[in-house]
Design an enzyme around this catalytic site. Structure first.
Site, PDB file in Angstrom:
ATOM      1  CB  ALA A   1     -33.095  13.296  -3.062  1.00  0.00           C
TER       2      ALA A   1
ATOM      3  CB  THR B   1     -31.217   7.971   3.325  1.00  0.00           C
ATOM      4  OG1 THR B   1     -32.642   8.076   3.390  1.00  0.00           O
ATOM      5  CG2 THR B   1     -30.604   8.947   4.301  1.00  0.00           C
TER       6      THR B   1
ATOM      7  CE1 TYR C   1     -42.582  -3.682   2.886  1.00  0.00           C
ATOM      8  CE2 TYR C   1     -43.949  -4.111   0.975  1.00  0.00           C
ATOM      9  CZ  TYR C   1     -43.077  -3.305   1.642  1.00  0.00           C
ATOM     10  OH  TYR C   1     -42.703  -2.099   1.093  1.00  0.00           O
TER      11      TYR C   1
ATOM     12  CB  VAL D   1     -29.660  -2.719   5.615  1.00  0.00           C
ATOM     13  CG1 VAL D   1     -29.640  -2.030   6.974  1.00  0.00           C
ATOM     14  CG2 VAL D   1     -29.431  -4.205   5.751  1.00  0.00           C
ATOM     15  CB  THR D   2     -33.067   1.719   3.858  1.00  0.00           C
ATOM     16  OG1 THR D   2     -34.417   1.284   4.078  1.00  0.00           O
ATOM     17  CG2 THR D   2     -32.597   1.266   2.497  1.00  0.00           C
TER      18      THR D   2
END
Ligand code: NAI
Length: 395
Positions: free
Chosen positions: A49, A51, A235, A272-273
């Site tokens: 929870a 980011t 992926y 973007v993370t």
């Protein structure tokens, strides 16, 4: 202390407390500006929870629906001389805002894969809330310790069956080069499925169910990604894709047991993370994707994506709409033909020399820094800041 970014490859080892708080506040403002959800969940557990998609999944039901939220994450608190992690400061800011709005919020910092964490969280839910009616599973982790055997599994980002060569972006230098990745071994595939598949999601649902902490008609959602052909080998058809197939089977098992519509997999947009910046090829794809989506005014961040997930699907009057495989698709704008055609053309042409013109690498870098609370308007980065902040709920 004065806090500045310290970037090491695809991670920033510092985070700015006020910058992270400003990020959280602006996400809250966005959600409030969208008005209340039609059928909001009332008591929400978010695993992962602090980011990215998980943080947004806590903010939307809280500030768009008045939900009580329980958050689980693995973050580092700051000390007087060392900054904590961004997710820590995000969670401090979230809890402060929740308290100001009179919303219940409690957070647990530690290993979500462990039995101890599940026991602690489930008994807090039973004691404080009785039950939860929505569970969001948004973990992204490079490793998992098996709670039964103590064995440590490590996930890898590799193709399966054949090597993969593709253009790649060195995000430190802005150089477009190429990357070749050898295929994963069977063992590496199995490890990745153990870490990023749905087993732990099912364990959480089992633990909640055994304690009577699942409300009648509860729903649960976990996140997946598909993306374009060019990233398929790394992926969708790679090790992480195998884990996501397992996640879909977990959703099916939860639905078999608790009834159809209890569990959903939502396919989200590439963003973007901290997790996605570690995947080869993806930062270049994201830089080109952002350019194409911003040009058509279709760009979204985590909060816009999750607002749409709840607003149009999970908490909408008509319920979720699903694709032919039963998944929610909030990657629909990313996957539009015109967007994918623009990205494919730019992919062919992109080089170190034209990167700044034909991609949104500037936007990528700015967003990467913002994950850690840097580059945000209104924050005085030259001022002293206190990195030693406590979580109001204790953590
Ligand atoms: P993130 O890195 O921003 O967030 C990961 C969260 O997991 C953080 O709250 C972190 O504290 C928590 N976490 C990690 N290990 C933990 C542990 N052992 N115990 C407790 N908490 C732990 O990642 P992001 O990108 O938001 O990913 C969340 C999900 O969304 C993943 O399943 C990812 O595959 C999926 N997704 C991400 C996309 C992207 O482009 N970023 C696109 C589509 C899906």
């Amino acid at each position: 202390m004065i806090v500045a970014p310290k970037i090491r490859g695809f991670i920033c080892t510092t985070a700015h407390p006020e910058g992270c708080a400003a990020n959280v506040r602006s996400q809250i403002e966005y959600v409030k500006s969208r008005g209340p959800l039609a059928r909001p969940p009332r008591k929400v557990l978010v695993i992962g929870a602090s980011t990215g998609y998980g943080l947004a999944s806590r903010i939307v039901p809280a500030f768009g629906g008045g939900a009580a939220t329980v958050g689980v994450f693995f973050e580092k608190a700051g000390t007087a001389t060392k900054t904590g992690s961004a997710g820590w400061y995000n969670s401090v800011a979230f809890e402060q805002a929740a308290a100001e709005a009179d919303l219940y919020a409690r957070s647990f910092n530690g290993d979500a894969f462990s039995h101890e964490m599940k026991e602690k969280v489930v008994s807090a839910i039973v004691e404080d809330l009785g039950q939860v009616d929505c569970i969001v599973y948004s973990l992204a982790s490079p490793r998992r310790t098996d709670p039964e055997t103590g064995e440590i599994y490590k996930s890898v980002l590799k193709p399966i069956g054949a090597p993969y060569s593709q253009k790649n972006l060195n995000t430190d230098t802005g150089e477009v080069n190429s990357v070749s990745i050898e295929p994963a071994s069977d063992d590496e595939i199995a490890h990745t499925v153990k870490v990023m598949g749905g087993e732990d999601w099912e364990f959480w649902i089992d633990a909640l169910s055994a304690a009577g902490a699942l409300a009648e008609g509860f729903s649960t959602v976990a996140y997946s990604y598909i993306g374009p052909d060019l990233t398929y080998p790394i992926y969708t058809n790679g090790t992480i894709g195998r884990a996501k197939e397992h996640l879909e089977r977990s959703a099916a098992r939860i639905n078999d047991y608790f009834g159809p519509g209890s569990a959903h997999v939502s396919v989200n947009k590439a963003l973007v993370t901290q997790a996605s910046s570690a995947i080869p090829v993806v930062p270049l794809y994201i830089s080109l994707l952002y350019k194409a989506m911003k040009e058509k005014d279709l760009h979204e961040g985590c909060i816009e994506q999750i607002q749409r997930l709840f607003g149009d699907h999970l908490a909408s009057a008509s319920g979720p709409s699903l694709d032919e495989r039963g998944r929610i698709r909030i990657d629909d704008w990313e996957m539009r033909d015109d967007i994918q055609a623009a990205v494919a053309n730019a992919w062919e042409a992109v080089s170190t020399e034209n990167l700044a013109d034909i991609s949104d690498f500037a936007g990528y870098k700015a967003e990467f820094l913002r994950l850690f609370g840097f580059g945000i308007d209104g924050v005085d980065y030259a001022a002293e800041t206190n990195p030693d902040l406590a979580l109001p709920s204790g953590g």
